[in-house]
Design an enzyme around this catalytic site. Sequence first.
Site, PDB file in Angstrom:
ATOM      1  N   ARG A  39       0.821  -1.221   0.000  1.00  0.00           N
ATOM      2  CA  ARG A  39       0.000   0.000   0.000  1.00  0.00           C
ATOM      3  C   ARG A  39       0.852   1.266   0.000  1.00  0.00           C
ATOM      4  O   ARG A  39       0.471   2.263  -0.620  1.00  0.00           O
ATOM      5  CB  ARG A  39      -0.929   0.013   1.209  1.00  0.00           C
ATOM      6  CG  ARG A  39      -2.099  -0.922   1.010  1.00  0.00           C
ATOM      7  CD  ARG A  39      -3.154  -0.678   2.044  1.00  0.00           C
ATOM      8  NE  ARG A  39      -4.336  -1.425   1.706  1.00  0.00           N
ATOM      9  CZ  ARG A  39      -5.156  -1.974   2.588  1.00  0.00           C
ATOM     10  NH1 ARG A  39      -4.911  -1.835   3.887  1.00  0.00           N
ATOM     11  NH2 ARG A  39      -6.230  -2.631   2.194  1.00  0.00           N
ATOM     12  N   LYS A 202     -20.956 -14.121   2.006  1.00  0.00           N
ATOM     13  CA  LYS A 202     -22.392 -13.892   2.221  1.00  0.00           C
ATOM     14  C   LYS A 202     -23.052 -13.164   1.065  1.00  0.00           C
ATOM     15  O   LYS A 202     -22.509 -12.207   0.544  1.00  0.00           O
ATOM     16  CB  LYS A 202     -22.573 -13.022   3.475  1.00  0.00           C
ATOM     17  CG  LYS A 202     -22.255 -13.719   4.755  1.00  0.00           C
ATOM     18  CD  LYS A 202     -22.859 -12.933   5.910  1.00  0.00           C
ATOM     19  CE  LYS A 202     -21.814 -12.595   6.925  1.00  0.00           C
ATOM     20  NZ  LYS A 202     -21.875 -11.269   7.458  1.00  0.00           N
ATOM     21  N   GLY A 351     -10.678  -7.474  -0.825  1.00  0.00           N
ATOM     22  CA  GLY A 351      -9.492  -7.882  -0.084  1.00  0.00           C
ATOM     23  C   GLY A 351      -9.087  -9.328  -0.293  1.00  0.00           C
ATOM     24  O   GLY A 351      -7.926  -9.611  -0.617  1.00  0.00           O
ATOM     25  N   GLY A 374     -14.057  -2.841   0.242  1.00  0.00           N
ATOM     26  CA  GLY A 374     -15.360  -2.188   0.415  1.00  0.00           C
ATOM     27  C   GLY A 374     -15.547  -1.053  -0.576  1.00  0.00           C
ATOM     28  O   GLY A 374     -16.628  -0.865  -1.127  1.00  0.00           O
TER      29      GLY A 374
HETATM   30  P1  AMP Z   1     -15.762 -12.105   1.469  1.00  0.00           P
HETATM   31  O1  AMP Z   1     -15.028 -11.220   2.441  1.00  0.00           O
HETATM   32  O2  AMP Z   1     -17.239 -12.006   1.554  1.00  0.00           O
HETATM   33  O3  AMP Z   1     -15.247 -11.958   0.053  1.00  0.00           O
HETATM   34  O4  AMP Z   1     -15.455 -13.600   1.942  1.00  0.00           O
HETATM   35  C1  AMP Z   1     -14.193 -14.156   1.915  1.00  0.00           C
HETATM   36  C2  AMP Z   1     -14.114 -15.286   2.897  1.00  0.00           C
HETATM   37  O5  AMP Z   1     -15.082 -16.257   2.577  1.00  0.00           O
HETATM   38  C3  AMP Z   1     -12.763 -15.947   2.861  1.00  0.00           C
HETATM   39  O6  AMP Z   1     -12.220 -15.952   4.160  1.00  0.00           O
HETATM   40  C4  AMP Z   1     -13.085 -17.361   2.396  1.00  0.00           C
HETATM   41  O7  AMP Z   1     -12.295 -18.353   2.977  1.00  0.00           O
HETATM   42  C5  AMP Z   1     -14.505 -17.539   2.827  1.00  0.00           C
HETATM   43  N1  AMP Z   1     -15.171 -18.591   2.049  1.00  0.00           N
HETATM   44  C6  AMP Z   1     -15.295 -18.671   0.728  1.00  0.00           C
HETATM   45  N2  AMP Z   1     -15.921 -19.802   0.376  1.00  0.00           N
HETATM   46  C7  AMP Z   1     -16.193 -20.481   1.512  1.00  0.00           C
HETATM   47  C8  AMP Z   1     -16.843 -21.706   1.799  1.00  0.00           C
HETATM   48  N3  AMP Z   1     -17.304 -22.477   0.816  1.00  0.00           N
HETATM   49  N4  AMP Z   1     -16.980 -22.045   3.101  1.00  0.00           N
HETATM   50  C9  AMP Z   1     -16.504 -21.264   4.078  1.00  0.00           C
HETATM   51  N5  AMP Z   1     -15.869 -20.098   3.874  1.00  0.00           N
HETATM   52  C10 AMP Z   1     -15.724 -19.699   2.595  1.00  0.00           C
END
Ligand code: AMP
Length: 398
Positions: A39, A202, A351, A374
């Site tokens: 960064r 999510k 990220g 974000g």
């Molecule tokens: P996000 O910040 O919403 O992009 O989510 C990223 C996180 O989701 C990372 O830490 C991934 O390891 C986790 N992740 C992605 N796929 C899965 C899965 N199938 N089961 C559990 N965690 C997951």
Amino acid sequence: MQVKYIDQIPLKGKKVVARFDFNVPLSKDGKNTITDASRIDLSLPTIQYMLEQGVTSLVLMSHLGRPDGKVNKKYSLEPVAAYLAEKLNQDVILAEGAVDTGIKPYLKTQKAKIILLENLRFSPGEEDNDPEFAKKLAEYADIYVNDAFGVSHRKHASVHAITHYFKNHTYGGFLIKREVEALNKVLNSPKKPMIAIIGGAKVSDKIKTIQKLLVTVDHMLIGGAMAYPFLKATGVEVGKSLCSDEDVQLAKTLLAQDRGNKIQLPVDHVASEALDGSAKVIESKNIPEKYIGLDIGPQTIKNYGTLIMKSATILWNGPMGYFENPKFAEGTMSMAKSISNSKAFSVVGGGDSVSAVQKSGLADKFSHVSTGGGASLEYIEKGDLPGIQALRQGVDLT
Ligand code: AMP
């Protein structure tokens, strides 16, 4: 009104206060060593340009971590000041606080041109977007520069309220310029076919982004834990995979809105009985009751790879699985490989997908790797950010 950038104005003799994102990870051994300086490195072209152009003084601002409005030495910018001094090959003075009565007289008398203010978030005024705090920061200079894309979705004093005190003297740095140009290209004039690859944890975090993209893209490839609520919404069994009722409802809404059948879902999986358990390929959409889906399967990788190779524009946000564990990283790494082999204009943001791309060693094969998680999601959703809007037209604090 367009954002004006620092290469559009004469900088000679100007006093500048500039916001960067020096929020770098530090070692946890008590020595506070910078473990990844990317960064700061990305901010150097803007700093070096301003110095070369002959600014009289340069006050640099950043936050680091979440000290929540209190002084906490753990989050001091001291290692950043040392790193900058080494890279710029000149003194960088770290001020004791963001508001320090010694700074203004010092700027008038001393030869040292560069002052780094101590962590902005040691003062509650920063996150409160406090006009009084912003006014004090503004008093250090006659022009303001923002090059902190990663925090420009926040209405914080050093990116938002501060612009009120500069009227028409607010400018973007080179990093913000690159981010905005790459994202605008994808959002406003994408070459077709365009695909979005959306993964992560999510649906609720990304629903607005997905809704916005569904209008523009030809295909939306869903992976990661995000896929299970979609699958469940279509009647598929997801076993013990991450899947909240709220996300299933949101997935149903999105599927109903997807009249062009753009949403693509995994047709197979890599699953396990536990997060640290052994990996098993499930060759069907349905996941048996005792398994957790943790990555997209080999057939899905193939299907998604084919669509990637046919596309002209790619936007990727979120990993395809629990990639922190190498047993479940194949889906994410394969997407990085396919994108790096395609001729498409490719942008990765967020990220976790960015760290996956960096891990893969293929980052330089992407057209643009966004620095803001974000911030890039919000930019995709709204086509603007509060900090960038403030650069264009200032803010009215009355
Ligand atoms: P996000 O910040 O919403 O992009 O989510 C990223 C996180 O989701 C990372 O830490 C991934 O390891 C986790 N992740 C992605 N796929 C899965 C899965 N199938 N089961 C559990 N965690 C997951």
